[in-house]
Design an enzyme around this catalytic site. Structure first.
Site, PDB file in Angstrom:
ATOM      1  N   ARG A  40       0.835  -1.204   0.000  1.00 57.35           N
ATOM      2  CA  ARG A  40       0.000   0.000   0.000  1.00 57.35           C
ATOM      3  C   ARG A  40       0.868   1.251   0.000  1.00 57.35           C
ATOM      4  NH1 ARG A  40      -4.510   2.548   3.992  1.00 57.35           N
ATOM      5  NH2 ARG A  40      -2.689   3.623   4.798  1.00 57.35           N
TER       6      ARG A  40
ATOM      7  N   TYR B  80     -23.866   5.374   1.587  1.00 58.49           N
ATOM      8  CA  TYR B  80     -22.631   6.184   1.487  1.00 58.49           C
ATOM      9  C   TYR B  80     -22.814   7.339   0.497  1.00 58.49           C
ATOM     10  CZ  TYR B  80     -20.181   2.625   4.176  1.00 58.49           C
ATOM     11  OH  TYR B  80     -19.798   1.778   5.184  1.00 58.49           O
TER      12      TYR B  80
HETATM   13  O1  CP3 Z   1     -12.322  -8.349   1.658  1.00 61.97           O
HETATM   14  C1  CP3 Z   1     -11.310  -8.067   0.984  1.00 61.97           C
HETATM   15  O2  CP3 Z   1     -10.158  -8.293   1.370  1.00 61.97           O
HETATM   16  C2  CP3 Z   1     -11.526  -7.511  -0.395  1.00 61.97           C
HETATM   17  C3  CP3 Z   1     -11.460  -6.091  -0.560  1.00 61.97           C
HETATM   18  C4  CP3 Z   1     -12.524  -5.264   0.111  1.00 61.97           C
HETATM   19  C5  CP3 Z   1     -12.235  -4.013   0.707  1.00 61.97           C
HETATM   20  N1  CP3 Z   1     -13.432  -3.446   1.078  1.00 61.97           N
HETATM   21  C6  CP3 Z   1     -10.891  -3.430   0.892  1.00 61.97           C
HETATM   22  C7  CP3 Z   1     -10.711  -2.317   1.817  1.00 61.97           C
HETATM   23  C8  CP3 Z   1     -13.900  -5.458   0.178  1.00 61.97           C
HETATM   24  C9  CP3 Z   1     -14.722  -6.656  -0.237  1.00 61.97           C
HETATM   25  C10 CP3 Z   1     -14.452  -4.294   0.780  1.00 61.97           C
HETATM   26  C11 CP3 Z   1     -15.897  -4.108   0.985  1.00 61.97           C
HETATM   27  C12 CP3 Z   1     -16.380  -2.888   1.631  1.00 61.97           C
HETATM   28  N2  CP3 Z   1     -15.870  -1.629   1.542  1.00 61.97           N
HETATM   29  C13 CP3 Z   1     -17.557  -2.832   2.404  1.00 61.97           C
HETATM   30  C14 CP3 Z   1     -18.508  -3.999   2.651  1.00 61.97           C
HETATM   31  C15 CP3 Z   1     -18.003  -4.945   3.660  1.00 61.97           C
HETATM   32  C16 CP3 Z   1     -17.922  -4.393   5.053  1.00 61.97           C
HETATM   33  O3  CP3 Z   1     -16.796  -4.264   5.541  1.00 61.97           O
HETATM   34  O4  CP3 Z   1     -18.983  -4.121   5.653  1.00 61.97           O
HETATM   35  C17 CP3 Z   1     -17.712  -1.508   2.825  1.00 61.97           C
HETATM   36  C18 CP3 Z   1     -18.833  -0.981   3.704  1.00 61.97           C
HETATM   37  C19 CP3 Z   1     -16.654  -0.751   2.267  1.00 61.97           C
HETATM   38  C20 CP3 Z   1     -16.422   0.719   2.373  1.00 61.97           C
HETATM   39  C21 CP3 Z   1     -15.158   1.018   3.049  1.00 61.97           C
HETATM   40  N3  CP3 Z   1     -13.914   0.787   2.516  1.00 61.97           N
HETATM   41  C22 CP3 Z   1     -14.983   1.574   4.330  1.00 61.97           C
HETATM   42  C23 CP3 Z   1     -16.119   1.962   5.259  1.00 61.97           C
HETATM   43  C24 CP3 Z   1     -13.620   1.673   4.543  1.00 61.97           C
HETATM   44  C25 CP3 Z   1     -12.950   2.318   5.708  1.00 61.97           C
HETATM   45  C26 CP3 Z   1     -13.011   1.489   6.924  1.00 61.97           C
HETATM   46  C27 CP3 Z   1     -11.761   0.715   7.085  1.00 61.97           C
HETATM   47  O5  CP3 Z   1     -11.820  -0.498   7.321  1.00 61.97           O
HETATM   48  O6  CP3 Z   1     -10.708   1.381   7.025  1.00 61.97           O
HETATM   49  C28 CP3 Z   1     -12.951   1.133   3.414  1.00 61.97           C
HETATM   50  C29 CP3 Z   1     -11.506   1.010   3.224  1.00 61.97           C
HETATM   51  C30 CP3 Z   1     -10.961  -0.345   2.856  1.00 61.97           C
HETATM   52  N4  CP3 Z   1     -11.510  -1.203   1.944  1.00 61.97           N
HETATM   53  C31 CP3 Z   1      -9.748  -0.922   3.350  1.00 61.97           C
HETATM   54  C32 CP3 Z   1      -9.587  -2.154   2.696  1.00 61.97           C
HETATM   55  C33 CP3 Z   1      -8.448  -3.120   2.828  1.00 61.97           C
HETATM   56  C34 CP3 Z   1      -8.800  -0.263   4.312  1.00 61.97           C
HETATM   57  C35 CP3 Z   1      -8.072   0.768   3.512  1.00 61.97           C
HETATM   58  C36 CP3 Z   1      -6.654   0.983   3.882  1.00 61.97           C
HETATM   59  O7  CP3 Z   1      -5.779   0.185   3.497  1.00 61.97           O
HETATM   60  O8  CP3 Z   1      -6.445   2.000   4.540  1.00 61.97           O
END
Ligand code: CP3
Length: 342
Positions: A36, A150
Site C-alpha cells: 500500500r 454512502y
Molecule cells: O475483503 C477483501 O479483502 C476484499 C477487498 C474489500 C475491501 N473493502 C478493501 C478495503 C472489500 C470486499 C471491501 C468491501 C467494503 N468496503 C464494504 C462492505 C463490507 C464491510 O466491511 O462491511 C464496505 C462498507 C466498504 C467501504 C469502506 N472501505 C470503508 C467503510 C472503509 C474504511 C473502513 C476501514 O476499514 O478502514 C474502506 C476502506 C478499505 N476497503 C480498506 C480495505 C483493505 C482499508 C483501507 C486501507 O488500506 O487504509
C-alpha cells in the site's frame, strides 16, 4: 477436481469446510502495508492492477485460503458513476453527496462505468492466471442499499439516517438511485465474471437497519434483481449474499433472492444458523472477528463450535465481518489449523 468452495456452493457437505476471510488482504498484514505504501494510498492501490493482484495473492501465499477475493472496494462503483471519492486517513470514506434531483442527474449511465473500472477487470484477469488452481476467485459489489447509504450521506454513518431520510422524504428519487445501482452492479459484476471471477459476493453491510417492508423493498428486491440478471447472463456462477445484521430475516433469504449461499454475521449463533438457514443450502460464517485480536483458548473453542454446529450441511468458514487492522496474523493461522485438524 472441483474446488472445495465450489463444492460447498453446489450444496455439498464436506468433512473440512473451505476457508476464507473478509478483508483477508488488509492492514493486519505487514506485506499489505508495504505494498500500500508503494502504491501511495488505498485508492491508488485499488486502481493499480499489478499491485491490487499482489495484495490479493498475499494472504493466499501466507495461509493457503481456499478463496481469494478481488482487492477493490464497494465504493469504486459510485466513483465510476461520477461521485467524488476520497479516504480521510484514520476516518474512512468521503464522497460527494446525492441528495437532490440535480445531484442524481449528474451521475453517469450504468454502461458508462467501464472505462473507470477497467483496471479492476484487469486485476481479475491477472488473478485468474496467477492463482493456484485449487483457489477460487471471488468478485464482489456492494448491495444497492449499502452503497446508497454512502452516496447519500457522503460518508459512513452509524445509523444510515441520511439515506433513511431521503427514502422517506423523496421516495421517487431514492428509488431511481437504487435502480441505477442495481443496473450498475449488474454491469460491474458481469464484467468481473467475463474477466474471470468464479463466484460473486454481494455485500449489504447495512441491511440490518432496514425494517419491515423496507427490508423487502431495499435489501431483498435489489439483490433478487441483480442475481436474476447475473444468472441469466452467466448461468453456473454461484452468488453469495450478505445481508449483514438481518437477524430473523436471514431465514429464507437465499430462497427469496436466488442466492446460492447466505453469509451471516456473528449476531446469530452457529446452532441457530444450522436450524434456520442451512436447510436452504450453503451458509458462510460466522466467527466474531474480535477473536482474531484476542486469540487464546476462546478462539480455538469458538472455531471448533462453529465447525461442529455447521457440519451437517454445506458450509464455508469465514468471519462474521472483516478482520480488523489490530488482528494478530498468528491468530489467523491458529483458526485455520483448528478447522483443518477438527
Ligand atoms: O475483503 C477483501 O479483502 C476484499 C477487498 C474489500 C475491501 N473493502 C478493501 C478495503 C472489500 C470486499 C471491501 C468491501 C467494503 N468496503 C464494504 C462492505 C463490507 C464491510 O466491511 O462491511 C464496505 C462498507 C466498504 C467501504 C469502506 N472501505 C470503508 C467503510 C472503509 C474504511 C473502513 C476501514 O476499514 O478502514 C474502506 C476502506 C478499505 N476497503 C480498506 C480495505 C483493505 C482499508 C483501507 C486501507 O488500506 O487504509
Amino acid at each position: 477436481m472441483t474446488k472445495s468452495i465450489l463444492k460447498a456452493l453446489a450444496g455439498e457437505k464436506q468433512k473440512v469446510p473451505p476457508i476464507w476471510m473478509m478483508r483477508q488482504a488488509g492492514r493486519y498484514l505487514p506485506e499489505y502495508r508495504e505494498t500500500r505504501a508503494k502504491a501511495g494510498d488505498f485508492l491508488s492501490l485499488c486502481y493499480n492492477s499489478e499491485l491490487a493482484a499482489e495484495v490479493t495473492l498475499q494472504p493466499i501465499r501466507r495461509y493457503g485460503f481456499d478463496a481469494a477475493i478481488l482487492f477493490a472496494d464497494i465504493l469504486l462503483l459510485p466513483q465510476a458513476l461520477g461521485s467524488d471519492l476520497w479516504f480521510e486517513t484514520g476516518e474512512g470514506p468521503r464522497l460527494s453527496t446525492v441528495k437532490t434531483q440535480a445531484d442524481f442527474d449528474n451521475l453517469l449511465k450504468p454502461e458508462e462505468i467501464n472505462e473507470t473500472l477497467a483496471p479492476v477487470y484487469e486485476t481479475v484477469k491477472i488473478l485468474s492466471q496467477e492463482l493456484p488452481k485449487e483457489t477460487t476467485l471471488i468478485g464482489f459489489a456492494g448491495a444497492p442499499w449499502t452503497v446508497a447509504t454512502y452516496m447519500v450521506a457522503g460518508r459512513g454513518t452509524p445509523d444510515q439516517a441520511p439515506a433513511h431520510a431521503l427514502k422517506n422524504e423523496n421516495p421517487d428519487l431514492f428509488d431511481d438511485l437504487i435502480d441505477l445501482l442495481v443496473k450498475g452492479s449488474i454491469e460491474y459484476l458481469s464484467h468481473q465474471i467475463n474477466a474471470g471471477a468464479e463466484v460473486i459476493k454481494i455485500f449489504d453491510s447495512w441491511a440490518g437497519s432496514l425494517k419491515g417492508k423496507d427490508f423487502d423493498k431495499y435489501a431483498l428486491e435489489p439483490c433478487k434483481k441483480i442475481i436474476a440478471a447475473l444468472k441469466s447472463k452467466h448461468p453456473g456462477v454461484p452468488i453469495i449474499a450478505f445481508p449483514r445484521q438481518a437477524g430473523e430475516r436471514y431465514i429464507g433469504f437465499a430462497k427469496k433472492t436466488g442466492a446460492d449461499c447466505v453469509a451471516l454475521d456473528d449476531s446469530v449463533t452457529a446452532d441457530w444458523i444450522a436450524r434456520n438457514v442451512q436447510g436452504d443450502g450453503c451458509v458462510q460464517g460466522n466467527l466474531a472477528s474480535s477473536h482474531m485480536v484476542s486469540g487464546g483458548a476462546e478462539l480455538v473453542d469458538e472455531t471448533k463450535k462453529i465447525v461442529k454446529s455447521l457440519s451437517g450441511g454445506p458450509h464455508i468458514f469465514n468471519l462474521g465481518h472483516g478482520i480488523t487492522p489490530d488482528a494478530d496474523p498468528n491468530n489467523v493461522q491458529i483458526m485455520i489449523d483448528t478447522i483443518r485438524s477438527s
